[in-house]
Scaffold this motif. Structure first.
Motif, mmCIF file in Angstrom:
data_model
loop_
_atom_site.group_PDB
_atom_site.id
_atom_site.type_symbol
_atom_site.label_atom_id
_atom_site.label_comp_id
_atom_site.label_asym_id
_atom_site.label_seq_id
_atom_site.Cartn_x
_atom_site.Cartn_y
_atom_site.Cartn_z
ATOM 1 N N ALA A 71 0.046 -1.281 0.012
ATOM 2 C CA ALA A 71 -0.212 -0.245 0.243
ATOM 3 C C ALA A 71 0.839 1.143 -0.339
ATOM 4 O O ALA A 71 0.426 2.066 -0.439
ATOM 5 C CB ALA A 71 -0.835 -0.123 1.063
ATOM 6 N N GLU A 72 1.812 0.980 0.899
ATOM 7 C CA GLU A 72 2.907 1.895 0.801
ATOM 8 C C GLU A 72 3.588 2.552 -0.378
ATOM 9 O O GLU A 72 3.641 4.042 -1.299
ATOM 10 C CB GLU A 72 3.881 1.803 1.714
ATOM 11 C CG GLU A 72 4.721 3.207 2.621
ATOM 12 C CD GLU A 72 5.358 3.204 3.142
ATOM 13 O OE1 GLU A 72 7.246 2.925 2.790
ATOM 14 O OE2 GLU A 72 5.829 2.984 4.262
ATOM 15 N N MET A 73 3.823 1.380 -1.263
ATOM 16 C CA MET A 73 4.469 1.313 -2.813
ATOM 17 C C MET A 73 2.926 2.265 -3.463
ATOM 18 O O MET A 73 3.927 3.638 -4.495
ATOM 19 C CB MET A 73 4.982 0.981 -3.362
ATOM 20 C CG MET A 73 6.116 -0.128 -2.714
ATOM 21 S SD MET A 73 6.693 -0.922 -3.852
ATOM 22 C CE MET A 73 5.696 -2.963 -2.906
ATOM 23 N N LEU A 74 2.257 2.240 -3.153
ATOM 24 C CA LEU A 74 0.970 2.850 -4.055
ATOM 25 C C LEU A 74 0.864 4.454 -4.024
ATOM 26 O O LEU A 74 0.101 4.763 -5.053
ATOM 27 C CB LEU A 74 0.039 1.904 -4.215
ATOM 28 C CG LEU A 74 -0.495 0.251 -4.935
ATOM 29 C CD1 LEU A 74 -1.135 -0.087 -4.699
ATOM 30 C CD2 LEU A 74 0.137 0.517 -6.605
ATOM 31 N N GLN A 75 0.809 4.414 -2.673
ATOM 32 C CA GLN A 75 1.159 6.193 -2.006
ATOM 33 C C GLN A 75 1.296 6.798 -2.366
ATOM 34 O O GLN A 75 1.771 8.332 -2.717
ATOM 35 C CB GLN A 75 0.549 6.074 -0.732
ATOM 36 C CG GLN A 75 -0.729 5.366 -0.583
ATOM 37 C CD GLN A 75 -1.163 5.075 1.437
ATOM 38 O OE1 GLN A 75 0.391 5.766 1.366
ATOM 39 N NE2 GLN A 75 -1.481 4.690 1.390
ATOM 40 N N ARG A 76 2.837 5.841 -3.670
ATOM 41 C CA ARG A 76 4.018 7.189 -3.719
ATOM 42 C C ARG A 76 3.476 8.101 -4.814
ATOM 43 O O ARG A 76 2.659 7.434 -5.462
ATOM 44 C CB ARG A 76 5.238 6.492 -4.255
ATOM 45 C CG ARG A 76 6.142 5.676 -3.743
ATOM 46 C CD ARG A 76 6.953 5.067 -3.985
ATOM 47 N NE ARG A 76 7.836 5.422 -4.903
ATOM 48 C CZ ARG A 76 9.205 5.362 -5.945
ATOM 49 N NH1 ARG A 76 9.006 4.065 -5.652
ATOM 50 N NH2 ARG A 76 9.942 6.263 -5.813
ATOM 51 N N ARG A 82 -0.456 4.932 -13.824
ATOM 52 C CA ARG A 82 0.848 3.513 -13.942
ATOM 53 C C ARG A 82 2.228 2.983 -13.808
ATOM 54 O O ARG A 82 2.213 2.577 -13.828
ATOM 55 C CB ARG A 82 0.786 4.364 -15.656
ATOM 56 C CG ARG A 82 -0.772 3.668 -16.323
ATOM 57 C CD ARG A 82 -1.044 3.500 -17.804
ATOM 58 N NE ARG A 82 -1.772 4.092 -18.211
ATOM 59 C CZ ARG A 82 -3.288 2.698 -18.799
ATOM 60 N NH1 ARG A 82 -2.446 1.850 -17.940
ATOM 61 N NH2 ARG A 82 -4.042 3.381 -18.247
ATOM 62 N N GLU A 83 2.924 4.204 -13.643
ATOM 63 C CA GLU A 83 4.397 3.534 -13.547
ATOM 64 C C GLU A 83 4.111 2.887 -11.860
ATOM 65 O O GLU A 83 4.762 2.085 -10.961
ATOM 66 C CB GLU A 83 5.708 5.238 -13.162
ATOM 67 C CG GLU A 83 5.562 5.575 -14.282
ATOM 68 C CD GLU A 83 6.216 4.110 -15.209
ATOM 69 O OE1 GLU A 83 7.468 3.321 -14.948
ATOM 70 O OE2 GLU A 83 6.004 3.464 -16.566
ATOM 71 N N ARG A 84 3.578 3.583 -10.981
ATOM 72 C CA ARG A 84 3.541 3.125 -9.676
ATOM 73 C C ARG A 84 2.379 1.554 -9.746
ATOM 74 O O ARG A 84 2.910 1.207 -9.142
ATOM 75 C CB ARG A 84 2.486 4.161 -8.052
ATOM 76 C CG ARG A 84 3.283 5.114 -8.129
ATOM 77 C CD ARG A 84 2.312 5.619 -6.989
ATOM 78 N NE ARG A 84 2.220 6.980 -8.287
ATOM 79 C CZ ARG A 84 0.696 7.663 -7.170
ATOM 80 N NH1 ARG A 84 0.332 7.704 -6.518
ATOM 81 N NH2 ARG A 84 0.046 8.909 -7.775
ATOM 82 N N LEU A 85 1.856 1.069 -10.247
ATOM 83 C CA LEU A 85 0.764 0.454 -10.533
ATOM 84 C C LEU A 85 2.684 -1.359 -11.140
ATOM 85 O O LEU A 85 2.767 -2.096 -10.680
ATOM 86 C CB LEU A 85 -0.011 0.213 -11.770
ATOM 87 C CG LEU A 85 -1.022 0.678 -11.089
ATOM 88 C CD1 LEU A 85 -2.298 0.979 -12.041
ATOM 89 C CD2 LEU A 85 -1.947 0.071 -9.775
ATOM 90 N N ALA A 138 -7.795 3.534 -4.544
ATOM 91 C CA ALA A 138 -7.272 4.735 -4.687
ATOM 92 C C ALA A 138 -6.029 5.007 -5.745
ATOM 93 O O ALA A 138 -6.262 6.279 -5.974
ATOM 94 C CB ALA A 138 -7.144 4.634 -3.639
ATOM 95 N N VAL A 139 -5.391 4.191 -6.252
ATOM 96 C CA VAL A 139 -4.814 4.663 -6.992
ATOM 97 C C VAL A 139 -5.192 4.877 -8.594
ATOM 98 O O VAL A 139 -5.360 5.809 -9.126
ATOM 99 C CB VAL A 139 -3.269 3.820 -7.270
ATOM 100 C CG1 VAL A 139 -2.762 4.176 -8.452
ATOM 101 C CG2 VAL A 139 -2.536 3.770 -5.602
ATOM 102 N N ILE A 140 -5.950 3.632 -8.527
ATOM 103 C CA ILE A 140 -6.962 4.256 -10.067
ATOM 104 C C ILE A 140 -7.387 4.837 -10.282
ATOM 105 O O ILE A 140 -7.899 6.059 -11.058
ATOM 106 C CB ILE A 140 -8.077 2.512 -9.919
ATOM 107 C CG1 ILE A 140 -6.763 1.964 -10.457
ATOM 108 C CG2 ILE A 140 -8.894 2.719 -11.342
ATOM 109 C CD1 ILE A 140 -7.623 -0.031 -10.261
ATOM 110 N N GLU A 141 -8.473 5.385 -9.041
ATOM 111 C CA GLU A 141 -9.058 6.601 -8.657
ATOM 112 C C GLU A 141 -8.271 8.229 -9.006
ATOM 113 O O GLU A 141 -8.852 8.767 -9.951
ATOM 114 C CB GLU A 141 -10.328 6.682 -7.463
ATOM 115 C CG GLU A 141 -11.181 5.387 -7.956
ATOM 116 C CD GLU A 141 -12.376 5.750 -6.029
ATOM 117 O OE1 GLU A 141 -11.398 5.894 -5.414
ATOM 118 O OE2 GLU A 141 -13.042 5.240 -6.262
ATOM 119 N N GLU A 142 -7.406 8.259 -8.027
ATOM 120 C CA GLU A 142 -6.449 9.136 -9.051
ATOM 121 C C GLU A 142 -5.887 9.293 -10.089
ATOM 122 O O GLU A 142 -6.240 10.490 -10.782
ATOM 123 C CB GLU A 142 -4.861 8.521 -7.689
ATOM 124 C CG GLU A 142 -4.297 9.938 -8.285
ATOM 125 C CD GLU A 142 -2.909 10.091 -7.411
ATOM 126 O OE1 GLU A 142 -2.107 10.580 -8.025
ATOM 127 O OE2 GLU A 142 -2.971 8.911 -6.360
#
Length: 193
Positions: A71-76, A82-85, A138-142
């Motif tokens: 989860a922390e990696m996804l919140q960067r 797309r790069e986070r994913l 959360a990341v997708i919605e962002e």
């Protein structure tokens, strides 16, 4: 007044986590647990109640350490969505093949062994999977807000797809000949986002 504990319960749980992760619930005998935890059998039951209760504590510890890291990696915020994913999925591939024992994911392993592990363990695994899916959501919605991901895409279904991808990759890694097959899964999952 009882005797003070002769061991560090946190360290004992960490060592138990390694045993359960390596052997699974059913094969982790009390003898192996006490030997690797460095405690007496009586201490195991006095301090933790039962093998099952210790297993749940170990599984929770895993969730705190490993699921939270994902989860922390996804919140960067220093990388586009797309790069986070991509970073998260590729990190999981690297993690799976860095481990010579190919233990996979303790939560996924537990999900495949739930009949032996019990309902409380199932609830802990569900919570970890739910947290992971919420982090993906959360990341997708962002990404939809920033225009990186099509706003017409069903964000919840996409988050579920990514969770399923992660779970499937963690299972597949246990038998795959190498990371190439998982890298193809990563590419296909990212193309679907």
């Amino acid at each position: 007044m009882g005797r003070p504990k002769q061991f560090d319960p946190d360290a004992a749980i960490a060592r138990a986590m390694e045993v359960f992760w390596r052997d699974g619930y059913a094969l982790a005998s009390p003898r192996v647990l006490v030997d690797e935890m460095g405690i007496g059998k009586g201490s195991l039951y006095h301090a933790f109640g039962s093998k099952r209760a210790l297993f749940v504590l170990a599984l929770r510890r895993y969730g705190e350490n490993h699921a939270a890291a994902l989860a922390e990696m996804l919140q960067r915020r220093d990388l586009p969505v797309r790069e986070r994913l991509r970073h998260v999925l590729e990190a999981l591939v690297a993690l799976d093949f860095a481990d010579d024992d190919r233990r996979g994911c303790f939560a996924v392993n537990t999900a495949t062994e739930l009949a032996a592990a019990g309902e409380e363990a199932a609830a802990v695994v569900r919570d970890m999977f739910d947290r992971t899916e919420r982090a993906f959501l959360a990341v997708i919605e962002e990404g939809q807000r920033t225009g990186e991901i099509d706003p017409a895409r069903d964000a919840r279904a996409t988050a579920s797809l990514l969770l399923n991808t992660v779970v499937g990759m963690r299972v597949l890694a246990r038998t795959a000949d190498g990371p190439e097959q998982l890298r193809r899964v990563v590419a296909a999952a990212l193309a679907a986002v």
